[in-house]
Write a protein that holds these residues in place. Structure first.
Motif, PDB file in Angstrom:
ATOM      1  N   THR A 182       0.840  -1.194   0.000  1.00 24.20           N
ATOM      2  CA  THR A 182       0.000   0.000   0.000  1.00 24.20           C
ATOM      3  C   THR A 182       0.873   1.241   0.000  1.00 24.20           C
ATOM      4  OG1 THR A 182      -1.735  -1.154   1.179  1.00 24.20           O
ATOM      5  CG2 THR A 182      -1.824   1.229   1.216  1.00 24.20           C
ATOM      6  N   GLU A 190      -8.341  11.535  -5.713  1.00 20.29           N
ATOM      7  CA  GLU A 190      -8.195  10.242  -6.383  1.00 20.29           C
ATOM      8  C   GLU A 190      -8.383  10.331  -7.893  1.00 20.29           C
ATOM      9  OE1 GLU A 190     -11.067   7.013  -5.752  1.00 20.29           O
ATOM     10  OE2 GLU A 190     -12.500   8.404  -4.979  1.00 20.29           O
ATOM     11  N   SER A 191      -9.265  11.239  -8.376  1.00 21.89           N
ATOM     12  CA  SER A 191      -9.485  11.261  -9.823  1.00 21.89           C
ATOM     13  C   SER A 191      -8.263  11.837 -10.536  1.00 21.89           C
ATOM     14  CB  SER A 191     -10.765  12.021 -10.178  1.00 21.89           C
ATOM     15  OG  SER A 191     -10.700  13.336  -9.719  1.00 21.89           O
ATOM     16  N   LEU A 192      -7.606  12.807  -9.910  1.00 26.33           N
ATOM     17  CA  LEU A 192      -6.379  13.349 -10.516  1.00 26.33           C
ATOM     18  C   LEU A 192      -5.281  12.296 -10.532  1.00 26.33           C
ATOM     19  CD1 LEU A 192      -5.473  16.991  -9.485  1.00 26.33           C
ATOM     20  CD2 LEU A 192      -5.956  16.049 -11.739  1.00 26.33           C
ATOM     21  N   ALA A 194      -5.722   9.094 -10.555  1.00 25.75           N
ATOM     22  CA  ALA A 194      -6.121   8.072 -11.533  1.00 25.75           C
ATOM     23  C   ALA A 194      -5.728   8.468 -12.955  1.00 25.75           C
ATOM     24  CB  ALA A 194      -7.626   7.831 -11.438  1.00 25.75           C
ATOM     25  N   GLU A 195      -5.859   9.751 -13.257  1.00 23.93           N
ATOM     26  CA  GLU A 195      -5.490  10.176 -14.609  1.00 23.93           C
ATOM     27  C   GLU A 195      -3.978  10.128 -14.810  1.00 23.93           C
ATOM     28  OE1 GLU A 195      -7.503  13.383 -16.360  1.00 23.93           O
ATOM     29  OE2 GLU A 195      -9.392  12.348 -15.915  1.00 23.93           O
ATOM     30  N   GLU A 198      -2.969   6.411 -15.325  1.00 23.68           N
ATOM     31  CA  GLU A 198      -3.891   5.612 -16.131  1.00 23.68           C
ATOM     32  C   GLU A 198      -3.186   4.534 -16.977  1.00 23.68           C
ATOM     33  OE1 GLU A 198      -6.432   7.889 -18.677  1.00 23.68           O
ATOM     34  OE2 GLU A 198      -7.690   6.147 -19.143  1.00 23.68           O
ATOM     35  N   GLU A 201      -1.825   1.772 -14.869  1.00 23.43           N
ATOM     36  CA  GLU A 201      -2.889   0.925 -14.328  1.00 23.43           C
ATOM     37  C   GLU A 201      -3.398  -0.058 -15.379  1.00 23.43           C
ATOM     38  OE1 GLU A 201      -6.088   3.115 -12.414  1.00 23.43           O
ATOM     39  OE2 GLU A 201      -7.231   1.295 -12.015  1.00 23.43           O
ATOM     40  N   THR A 202      -3.566   0.456 -16.616  1.00 28.44           N
ATOM     41  CA  THR A 202      -4.074  -0.387 -17.711  1.00 28.44           C
ATOM     42  C   THR A 202      -3.122  -1.554 -17.979  1.00 28.44           C
ATOM     43  OG1 THR A 202      -4.949   1.646 -18.643  1.00 28.44           O
ATOM     44  CG2 THR A 202      -4.990  -0.304 -20.065  1.00 28.44           C
ATOM     45  N   LYS A 209      -4.044  -6.512  -8.601  1.00 28.13           N
ATOM     46  CA  LYS A 209      -5.231  -5.675  -8.577  1.00 28.13           C
ATOM     47  C   LYS A 209      -4.910  -4.370  -7.853  1.00 28.13           C
ATOM     48  CE  LYS A 209     -10.117  -6.273  -7.633  1.00 28.13           C
ATOM     49  NZ  LYS A 209     -11.182  -6.968  -6.929  1.00 28.13           N
ATOM     50  N   LEU A 210      -5.467  -3.255  -8.360  1.00 29.32           N
ATOM     51  CA  LEU A 210      -5.234  -1.949  -7.723  1.00 29.32           C
ATOM     52  C   LEU A 210      -6.520  -1.435  -7.092  1.00 29.32           C
ATOM     53  CD1 LEU A 210      -3.439   0.697  -7.340  1.00 29.32           C
ATOM     54  CD2 LEU A 210      -4.555   1.502  -9.417  1.00 29.32           C
ATOM     55  N   ALA A 211      -6.425  -0.886  -5.890  1.00 29.64           N
ATOM     56  CA  ALA A 211      -7.591  -0.246  -5.276  1.00 29.64           C
ATOM     57  C   ALA A 211      -7.213   1.141  -4.777  1.00 29.64           C
ATOM     58  CB  ALA A 211      -8.111  -1.085  -4.122  1.00 29.64           C
ATOM     59  N   TYR A 212      -8.148   2.080  -4.918  1.00 26.28           N
ATOM     60  CA  TYR A 212      -7.984   3.445  -4.398  1.00 26.28           C
ATOM     61  C   TYR A 212      -8.757   3.543  -3.085  1.00 26.28           C
ATOM     62  CZ  TYR A 212      -6.599   4.789  -9.136  1.00 26.28           C
ATOM     63  OH  TYR A 212      -5.963   4.886 -10.347  1.00 26.28           O
ATOM     64  N   ARG A 220      -4.914   6.214  -0.276  1.00 30.29           N
ATOM     65  CA  ARG A 220      -4.006   5.071  -0.267  1.00 30.29           C
ATOM     66  C   ARG A 220      -4.225   4.273  -1.532  1.00 30.29           C
ATOM     67  NH1 ARG A 220      -5.112   2.302   5.374  1.00 30.29           N
ATOM     68  NH2 ARG A 220      -7.210   2.951   4.796  1.00 30.29           N
ATOM     69  N   ARG A 222      -3.669   0.593  -3.062  1.00 31.04           N
ATOM     70  CA  ARG A 222      -3.303  -0.747  -2.625  1.00 31.04           C
ATOM     71  C   ARG A 222      -3.157  -1.701  -3.794  1.00 31.04           C
ATOM     72  NH1 ARG A 222      -7.669  -2.638  -0.282  1.00 31.04           N
ATOM     73  NH2 ARG A 222      -8.019  -3.800  -2.176  1.00 31.04           N
TER      74      ARG A 222
END
Lengths: 415, 415
Positions: A182, A190-192, A194-195, A198, A201-202, A209-212, A220, A222
């Motif tokens: 973690t 989180e959305s920033l 994530a971008e 991206e 992550e893809t 597996k990724l979790a926000y 965090r 994970r």
């Protein structure tokens, strides 16, 4: 390997208490490669318990149940165990001796009938001896499922999980590996994030597996890898984390699953042999409480002042009353004086100061509800920032505490 | 009226975070007479979510789901709603305008594609407008069940429960009554209490249920009555409570379900126009934090000192260094001096002092791990008691805090 964690107790279903046991149990299971597939909270009603036992029977390898083992009439787990497993209660002599020792030896009062009944256990059960309290745990193998019943009192449950349940499961089952990593990030939504990540992550391998996990002021990330080869899992996760650093290295403050910001800050201070104090107005002692919740904090934390009233700020903290009059008590100027004076009074390298209006009413300040000034005094300077953390009160306090640790961590990192 | 509360998120199943949402939701439902029959935590996996939806369909009147509504790839609740209800996502213009306002207006940064997608909602859903964040809630009536999806962020969930969900349910359903009364008791174990009130418990009417909720140092007794006539329920509960007072009146400190000891103490202080301060060593600021978590605490709470190091006890709190040398820092004598000096420094009517060794290591004291001295300075006297709260650290701190409030409450009651 699939587990279900069941909590028994009406007090949870009416929202009177929060279930923290399931989280502890699933974390302990996860560490030895057993995934919790479902958590359930049900009432302390015999029909409901039996119905739930039938549902989980043979669908799970392990079923861990907490609650309903106390001495009072609403505690029916033991009797329901006997019904479900077609068993009878018998007296366990070593448990009885232990109960006697606690009641007569520690509490110094005569043992009662209810105390004695704590030593009754289903005859087919393996007894999990509870050194922390009077209610023993029980373990019953039935079909393809192991049923484990633990007391609901957290300290007792934790003791039995660590010292009885986990060793038993490690011995009994061959398990796959689950590896987590973690990353703690502070100061970006989180959305920033994530971008920004991206593409990375893809391209994650399918077994990772990724979790926000967002919470006020922090997110965090994970990573979880599952498989048969622990070395490959760990190595793959490490490789992915390394790829992340060029992308969001500026907001990553820590790496371990268990780590909280107070642990990270504490370690940084200890490593650099720096000391800290805190003066809190709107956060009311929460910063000090978090710092001192870490064992060993006395090495770097000298102490703090909860300067709740203006008079305390003036008399004890020596904030100039003119500063308060001129700028108001919720101001950058007062926050700075608080931090600097705190640093002097406690003779520390760093000091945190908070002053603000957590609401719901305006109190003795003109500042808008949610306004908080946080100042950090460092060995050479003092920094102050203004925030509006909105509402409600609890959110303002939480976010102010988080932000204070984030600002402090940045300054410590520079030193 | 039966409800199920479902939490979606791997972070809960691996024990990384504790689910506090379900508790809030079930408490809110309980207040309007809707009983939560089951709580479930499941993974953010589409198959698992769909399987759970099918299980609860038509078995519950209301199903409240939290989690999985964020902007990132692991948030799949919205898409799964569309699958299950055979629906498609459409853009909601008012949600989009709100998202833009938050991102561009409050955070002052350009809106991203992920932000825009927050405004997509299933076409058949009633949108629950989320003033506290960017993810809207959704409500879908299907067969005999109302499915409600809420964001997992606690502040947002709470806002939607209070302002959207509860008003909707009150409007839609006729509901039975549930009346609770909780008695807080301090200082006696549950099995002793159970024996003292055994006859009373046996004679409770069948529509009233009793539960014991023990936690370190305190036991709450909860009475729950269910039925069609609210007045009869309330009256019956009141009558039963009155019968309890001659039996255990000496340990009852409060009556309301919502009430915590810090609220009870705060109200007593405010009513009698008395003031309080606190000096904390082993409790590290937790007492101050709890006191100030109550809105309006500034009326009676002046402030506190977290005297973590000996030097702070000597320099700031003016504890005589000879007292520390002679009796050690964890001693009745030091606790008393701390309380008296704190009362003087903050100019208050009462002061709490704690000094102890919370462990896990012995630190700078010879006292056994778990030893805590708590002193209460009152307008005319100072009282000190010694305790051993065992282990672990977190339990020692919790019990010390509880005991300090209990001791304080007794002294305030005398004044």
């Amino acid at each position: 390997m699939k587990a279900a964690v069941i909590t028994i107790g009406d007090e949870i279903l009416i929202g009177q208490i929060i279930d923290t046991n399931s989280s502890y149990i699933s974390k302990a299971l996860d560490k030895i490669g057993i995934a919790t597939y479902e958590m359930l909270s049900i009432s302390d009603d015999k029909t409901h318990i039996l119905e739930t036992f039938r549902k989980v029977q043979n669908n799970f390898d392990v079923v861990v149940i907490t609650g309903g083992l106390g001495p009072t009439k609403d505690d029916i787990t033991k009797k329901t165990f006997c019904d479900y497993f077609d068993d009878v209660l018998v007296q366990d002599e070593s448990v009885l001796a232990h109960v006697k020792e606690i009641i007569e030896g520690f509490y110094k009062r005569p043992i009662t009938q209810l105390n004695i009944e704590q030593a009754l256990v289903p005859s087919k059960a393996k007894v999990l001896f509870n050194k922390m309290g009077t209610a023993p745990g029980m373990l019953m193998e039935h079909g393809n499922t192991v049923f484990v019943s633990l007391p609901g009192v957290p300290y007792e449950m934790k003791y039995l999980v660590d010292n009885e349940l986990i060793p038993y499961l490690v011995e009994k089952f061959e398990r796959p590996y689950i590896v987590h990593k973690t990353l703690m990030t502070y100061g970006r939504g989180e959305s920033l994030i994530a971008e920004q990540i991206e593409d990375w992550e893809t391209n994650l391998p399918s077994f990772i597996k990724l979790a926000y996990l967002p919470s006020p002021g922090k997110v965090r990330l994970r990573l979880t890898a599952r498989g048969e080869n622990e070395a490959i899992l760990s190595e793959s996760i490490l490789k992915e984390v390394e790829k992340l650093e060029p992308l969001i290295g500026d907001i990553i403050v820590g790496y371990d699953e268990e780590e909280t910001i107070e642990v990270i800050v504490g370690r940084a201070l200890a490593k650099k042999e720096l000391t800290l104090s805190a003066v809190e107005s709107c956060t009311g002692g929460k910063i000090a409480e978090l710092i001192t919740s870490v064992s060993g904090a006395s090495v770097y934390f000298q102490g703090g002042i909860v300067a709740y009233s203006n008079q305390v700020k003036i008399d004890l903290l020596k904030v100039n009353s003119e500063t308060i009059k001129k700028f108001s008590v919720v101001s950058a100027e007062v926050a700075k004086e608080m931090a600097l004076n705190c640093k002097t009074i406690f003779n520390t390298d760093f000091a945190i100061a908070t002053t603000g209006n957590a609401g719901p009413t305006k109190g003795n300040s003109e500042a808008e509800i949610g306004t908080v000034f946080i100042a950090i005094a460092t060995p050479g300077e003092v920094f102050v920032e203004e925030f509006n953390f909105g509402q409600p009160r609890e959110k303002v306090i939480d976010r102010a505490v988080n932000k204070a640790f984030e600002m402090l961590y940045k300054e410590i990192s520079k030193n």
